[in-house]
Design an enzyme around this catalytic site. Structure first.
Site, mmCIF file in Angstrom:
data_model
loop_
_atom_site.group_PDB
_atom_site.id
_atom_site.type_symbol
_atom_site.label_atom_id
_atom_site.label_comp_id
_atom_site.label_asym_id
_atom_site.label_seq_id
_atom_site.Cartn_x
_atom_site.Cartn_y
_atom_site.Cartn_z
ATOM 1 N N ARG A 32 0.835 -1.210 0.000
ATOM 2 C CA ARG A 32 0.000 0.000 0.000
ATOM 3 C C ARG A 32 0.864 1.251 0.000
ATOM 4 N NH1 ARG A 32 -5.374 1.723 0.645
ATOM 5 N NH2 ARG A 32 -6.083 -0.421 0.714
ATOM 6 N N GLU A 75 -10.003 5.347 7.169
ATOM 7 C CA GLU A 75 -8.570 5.645 7.173
ATOM 8 C C GLU A 75 -8.157 6.963 6.519
ATOM 9 O OE1 GLU A 75 -6.244 1.594 6.717
ATOM 10 O OE2 GLU A 75 -8.029 1.655 5.457
#
Lengths: 478, 756
Positions: free
Chosen positions: B304, B707
């Site tokens: 990520r 997030e």
């Protein structure tokens, strides 16, 4: 072990308790009241907050306290209000306001916030959102929902007419309680129960017992207390009074009593704000001045304040008493001049010279509810551009809370100027021997001390601030 | 948040694991940590502990009936230390006793012989020694080296971000009950009941169907209970199974802080090349990820990071290299943002440094390089219409950016011992698990004969509001009031093979499965109603619990139709599976469509720095953020505000400290500080982007919020740097975090003395 009788919410409880058992365990395990949560077991998160009512002298007081730091030996004859008790008659306006503001995320800290805000409504002189925010200084929310809490507080503080709220508190806690009962903040059975509370039984002194003030540090340092002697119930250690040329504070006086006492705030108006950064409300309601001194932490906030005020201690053991200037009380790292079985009976603060002012500075990693990297207290008297009195004490920079005598003397030597402020900072740096630890490196603490010395002087003489800035930025910056 | 739940929470009613009433005969566990940070384990002698009254057993690796392994993907993390002590939190033994106190008292009585080794705690040192969890991962696009050579401005620097303790208020806890036929049931504070079940089964040597894991609402997770809950659940299950007694294991705060993994620190080298006008030409970046002693989720997190290496900017050429370094720390794990915050921190630092070098305003540089429609991301994805430019434009206008800049400039000219700074920051965050197979979920919706509805999914509620979003989606689909719906616990026997509740996908995946299940049930019920009324199902719908025909109310209620359906033996339950469509990723080529959509927004943060004391306050946090058409605005608002402040905590306040010998000295709330009320800005202003945009979104046209807003903390960090730079003589930027008060003061002193 002995049988203790106390009240939890509406219920009278008689139990055989170990005096050092923590109330959070008593509630959760023995009484199955699991709405009180345990988040840290050291008074730092507020998830275990309760309202603790007990008779103190002529009055009954209810304070928000951390049940993880409250020893069961303290609760005989007192009343514990938990989140279950507060919610017994349905949703309260506090809960409604917080719910509507969307405060709840994971929900673990929520009961503690409700308790703290209810405590605020019980005790606050004013319905003021900034006071309410201060009342939550001991509550953590890791979902970090403080913005919504702020909105909940605004809503709560606009629920009623301000004048009405303030009026309700003027004739004492019971009147405020009745007012809150009428508005369903408190269940209806609270006032009568509060009124019927007995005087707490006196604490019994046995040989070798451990004197316990508020236990706010002891119970962080150790899991249990062996044979505790609870000082909060020794009448001779209570009270704040004028006594000749001194302000006399009992060794059992807690920080909040000290902060709110008109005798104290009349003399030192800065203290009521300064003490907010010393500890959270539930800790202030328990931690004692004498405990902070005896604990002898080199960064004890109260130690510095009292040092700068030129305090002395009256110590007692049996019938023998002695008086000692505070600076001679601190012998070495965590070592004080106290005999076994000897107690701090009174703390004597000399009445300050007319016009002198007290300043307190503290820098910690977080602004509130944190231990200082460096702290500084100063009693200063400025007359016509010159300091006539200066007494500075610093913490975090030596094995003991330290009087900065050279710095204090230097400040009297010439008129206050940016040059003198700077020299005072440098002198202070030369007087200390900080170490590297979790609160910062020695170098950082040294720098910080110099700047805090400037900080108190600039607060005393704000007109010096731009001059000092120019001096600092231009001298070397060129 | 769900009104019912919120009120219950404010009354202290929800039960977290340690609040459950205990079955008769429950025993308690405590975990023995190693005496050395890492090294060789020679022997464990529990005899003195066993002699303590109330101690029932001490279990070590040799008592494990199944496989002594925590890791699902590669066997690199023995559950209980066997010969190697991997890290300072590696459990050696489980003590079981009649009370928690006795169990903990027994711990120091266990005699452990071990040979300690000097731990490696620095990821760069680990990398130099070749200690990597996997070969370097490289994502390369365009011609980075050539573009660097062609660049007019060449910026090289380093960005270091620290770890972060999750500090969920509820510590890691599990209660295990032995079940007949050798099975076990575990109540666990886990974000991943499926993963916990798999781990427990492996360690106990049981087939998964003999292990049931159930999670009720968690007292916070933030990623820290995604894999990190597994060990404690497995320990509880191990003791319960071996002794055939219920067993509760709950870490106290100190243990939790010392034994469990935290956010990955990254030490990053970057080279950013720009043309004369400040357009990015090349970005080459090398991430040293401190993965800790075992890989845990580090490689996914690193992926990520790479996918987000370019932040919210257009970067035509680049190369991102990720090293997952095997240090001797407790294995690092998931934490809100999952590697993206570290990536954003690096490129934002590079831009900050570039703006300084080029002597142009930072925001001008950002605006020039902002991602827009038609840009291609490093992994080959070409962007469709994006809300990022709109959020930037709106934030600038709504929050009066130009006036802010002018006001601050004036303030900094006239204030003494105080400086202000403000920064605008765009975010662009991909939604989906980067490991494509995880992008699936199931939901079970039961309609009972009284018309009440229960919904089970694989999602775990931990404060992020997933249960609110799902229940609203189901209520809207069925046409009944939300009060008729109960969100169930997350249980592996009801929902099998669930993915962790993570990557902000909880509502999108599980909510969509639940919505489709509700759709099925609605169709069945409307068919019954159509038959009863002699109408066609298309004419009918439920609204607020009443059946309407052709837009007019009928006398039929939801409840009555449900009763009739039961009488007609219609199935009143639906189990539906959903897999996110159209996402794929070729890990070898590092190309694909790993995300189903992107979340964008732009924040403005302003701070005031006390240049005498080296402390600061955040004055305001204002943001325009894209939440799509959210079913729960109040949930999203809380998520955005909370994530920002948590992100700011990461970069300015929170710092774990470990001695060179591996002792965690910040294992209490006294020594590890997180934001509190005093850290909250005076002005918090969250605006949702009201754009009628098409494009892919999540549940009911909403976008995930868990997030992405964490990244806004970086805006606060940059604002603080601007305030620092307004003091004294200029000094070069250092991308170092957290900017604690100590660091702030050092930076200020450097600027007074005119030397670093």
């Amino acid at each position: 072990m002995g049988i203790s009788t106390f009240w939890v919410n509406q219920r009278r409880v008689s139990l055989s308790l170990s005096p050092s058992q923590r109330v959070v365990d008593l509630l959760r395990r023995d009484l199955s009241l699991v709405g009180t949560k345990e988040g840290c077991r050291e008074g730092d998160c507020g998830a275990c907050m309760i309202l603790w009512g007990r008779r103190e002298g002529a009055q009954t007081l209810y304070r928000s306290v951390n049940s993880c730091l409250l020893p069961a030996g303290e609760i005989d004859g007192s009343h514990i209000l938990t989140i279950e008790g507060l919610s017994a008659e349905g949703t309260t306006p506090v809960q409604k306001a917080l719910e509507e503001a969307g405060v709840v995320q994971c929900g673990f800290c929520s009961p503690g916030f409700v308790v703290a805000l209810t405590g605020f409504l019980l005790n606050s002189p004013r319905l003021d959102s900034s006071l309410a925010r201060e009342a939550l200084g001991g509550n953590l929310c890791r979902c970090t929902g403080y913005a919504s809490l702020g909105r909940g507080i605004e809503a709560l503080c606009s629920l009623w007419e301000k004048g009405e709220f303030e009026e309700s508190g003027r004739s004492g806690l019971l009147a405020r309680m009745e007012w809150l009962v009428a508005r369903k903040v408190l269940p209806p059975w609270v006032p009568s129960l509060a009124q019927a509370l007995p005087d707490p039984p006196p604490s019994s002194h046995r040989r070798g017992s451990l004197p316990v003030g508020g236990a706010t540090d002891l119970l962080v340092q150790r899991e249990t207390l062996s044979s505790p002697l609870f000082l909060s119930r020794k009448p001779s250690l209570q009270g704040i009074r004028r006594s000749g040329e001194f302000l006399s504070l009992g060794g059992g006086v807690n920080l909040e009593e000290f902060r709110l006492s008109p005798l104290v705030t009349d003399l030192f108006p800065e203290l009521s704000t300064a003490l907010l950064s010393v500890a959270s409300p539930p800790i202030r309601a328990r931690a004692t001045l004498a405990g902070n001194l005896v604990n002898a932490s080199p960064i004890g906030d109260l130690s510095l304040i009292l040092l700068s005020l030129g305090s002395s201690l009256r110590l007692v053991k049996g019938n023998s008493r002695r008086t000692l200037p505070l600076e001679r009380f601190f012998l070495a790292y965590r070592k004080v001049d106290l005999l076994p079985g000897e107690l701090v009976e009174r703390i004597l603060i000399p009445l300050p010279t007319e016009g002198s002012r007290l300043f307190f500075e503290k820098v910690s990693r977080r602004e509130r509810l944190d231990i200082a990297s460096v702290n500084l207290s100063a009693l200063l008297l400025l007359k016509e551009g010159r300091l006539e009195e200066a007494r500075l004490a610093a913490g975090g920079v030596a094995p003991v809370p330290l009087l900065l005598s050279k710095t204090s003397a230097l400040l009297l030597s010439s008129p206050l100027s940016p040059g003198l402020i700077r020299e005072a900072g440098e002198t202070a740096k030369g007087e200390v021997t900080p170490i590297d630890d979790v609160r910062g490196s020695a170098l950082y603490k040294t720098h910080l001390l110099g700047r805090l010395v400037a900080g108190v002087l600039l607060r005393l003489a704000p007109e010096q601030a731009p001059l000092l800035e120019n001096l600092v930025l231009e001298e070397k910056g060129g | 948040m769900d009104k019912k739940f919120s009120l219950a929470a404010l009354k202290g009613e929800p039960l977290y694991v340690v609040d459950f009433p205990l079955p008769e005969g429950t025993l308690f566990g405590a975990v023995l940590p190693p005496p050395v940070p890492c090294g060789e384990l020679l022997s464990i002698d529990p005899s003195a502990a066993l002699a303590l009254e109330g101690v029932k057993a001490v279990f070590t690796a040799k008592d494990i009936p199944g496989e002594n392994q925590v890791n699902d993907l590669a066997p690199d993390e023995p559950f209980l230390a066997e010969r190697r002590i991997l890290h300072p939190g590696h459990p050696l033994a489980l003590v079981v006793a009649e009370s928690e106190e006795i169990a903990r008292r027994a711990l120091p009585l266990i005699v452990v012989e071990a040979l300690g080794e000097r731990p490696v705690f620095d990821p760069r040192e680990a990398a130099l020694k070749g200690r990597l969890h996997a070969p370097p991962e490289v994502l390369s696009w365009g011609e980075p080296d050539k573009a660097w050579e062609d660049s007019f401005w060449k910026i090289q620097g380093r960005a270091d971000s620290g770890d972060q303790e999750h500090l969920y208020m509820e510590t890691q806890s599990a209660l295990a009950l032995p079940l007949p036929y050798g099975g076990v049931k575990v109540f666990s504070s886990t974000q991943s009941p499926g993963g916990t079940q798999k781990t427990v089964a492996r360690i106990l040597g049981l087939p998964m169907h003999l292990v049931t894991v159930e999670a009720f609402r968690l007292g916070g997770g933030f990623g820290g209970k995604e894999t990190n809950a597994n060990s404690w659940a497995a320990l509880a299950a191990l003791g319960a199974r071996l002794l055939n007694r219920p067993l509760r294991l709950s870490l106290n705060r100190r243990e939790d802080m010392a034994f469990t993994g935290k956010r990955h620190p990254y030490s990053t080298d970057y080279s950013l090349g720009l043309d004369r006008e400040g357009r990015i030409l090349s970005y080459r970046v090398l991430f040293h990820q401190d993965g800790g002693a075992a890989m845990d989720l580090s490689l996914s997190i690193l992926s990520r990071t790479l996918l987000h290496a370019t932040g919210a900017y257009r970067v035509p050429n680049g190369r991102a290299t990720g090293l997952s370094c095997r240090t001797d720390h407790v294995p690092r794990t998931a934490f809100r943002g999952f590697g993206a915050p570290q990536a954003f921190f690096a490129i934002e630092s590079a831009l900050f440094q570039a703006a300084e070098t080029m002597k142009v305003p930072l925001e001008e540089l950002k605006e020039r390089n902002l991602l827009r429609e038609g840009d291609t991301l490093p992994y080959g994805k070409t962007l469709g219409k994006e809300t990022l430019p709109a959020s930037w434009k709106k934030a600038k206008a709504l929050f009066r950016w130009e006036e802010t800049e002018a006001r601050i400039e004036e303030y900094n000219r006239s204030a003494s011992w105080s400086r202000k700074g403000a920064a605008l920051m765009p975010i662009h965050f991909g939604i989906a698990f980067t490991y494509t197979p995880l992008n699936q979920a199931s939901a079970l919706v039961n309609v009972y004969t009284d018309g009440s509805v229960s919904v089970s999914t694989g999602a775990v509620e931990m404060g992020q509001g997933v249960s609110v979003k799902i229940s609203r989606a189901v209520a809207e689909t069925l046409g009944i009031p939300p009060s008729r719906i109960r969100m169930e616990s997350t249980d592996t026997s009801r929902i099998a093979n669930s993915s962790p509740t993570a990557a902000s996908t909880g509502a999108d995946l599980n909510g969509e499965a639940a919505r489709r299940a509700a759709l099925l049930l609605k169709e069945r019920l409307l068919a019954v109603a159509a038959e009863l009324l002699g109408a066609s199902p298309e004419e009918l719908l439920f609204r607020r619990g009443l059946l309407e025909r052709g837009g007019k109310k009928t006398t039929w209620s939801w409840e009555r139709v449900v009763k009739e359906a039961y009488q007609k033996r219609v199935h009143l339950s639906a189990l539906v599976h959903y897999a996110t469509p159209a996402i794929w990723f070729d890990g070898k080529r590092e190309r694909g469509e790993p995300f189903s959509y992107y979340v964008s927004g732009t924040a403005l943060v302003e701070v005031t720095l006390d240049t005498l004391r080296g402390t600061f306050r955040t004055d305001r946090f204002q943001v325009v953020h894209d939440v799509g058409s959210t079913p729960a605005p109040e949930v999203d608002r809380g998520q955005i505000e909370g994530a920002f402040l948590q992100g700011l905590g990461w970069l300015t306040l929170e710092e774990s400290r470990v001695t060179p010998q591996g002792k965690m000295i910040t294992d209490t709330l006294t020594t590890y500080k997180v934001p509190d009320f005093s850290s909250c800005p005076g002005v918090v202003d969250v605006r949702f982007l009201e754009e009628e945009e098409g494009g892919v979104r999540g549940l009911l046209g909403s976008k995930a919020t868990g997030e992405p807003p964490f990244l806004y903390g970086i805006a606060g960090y940059q604002a603080l740097w601007k305030a620092i730079n307004a003091w004294g003589r200029p000094q070069p930027f250092q991308g170092i975090a957290p900017l604690t008060n100590e660091r702030l003061l050092n930076l200020l002193v450097q600027r007074e003395e005119g030397k670093p």
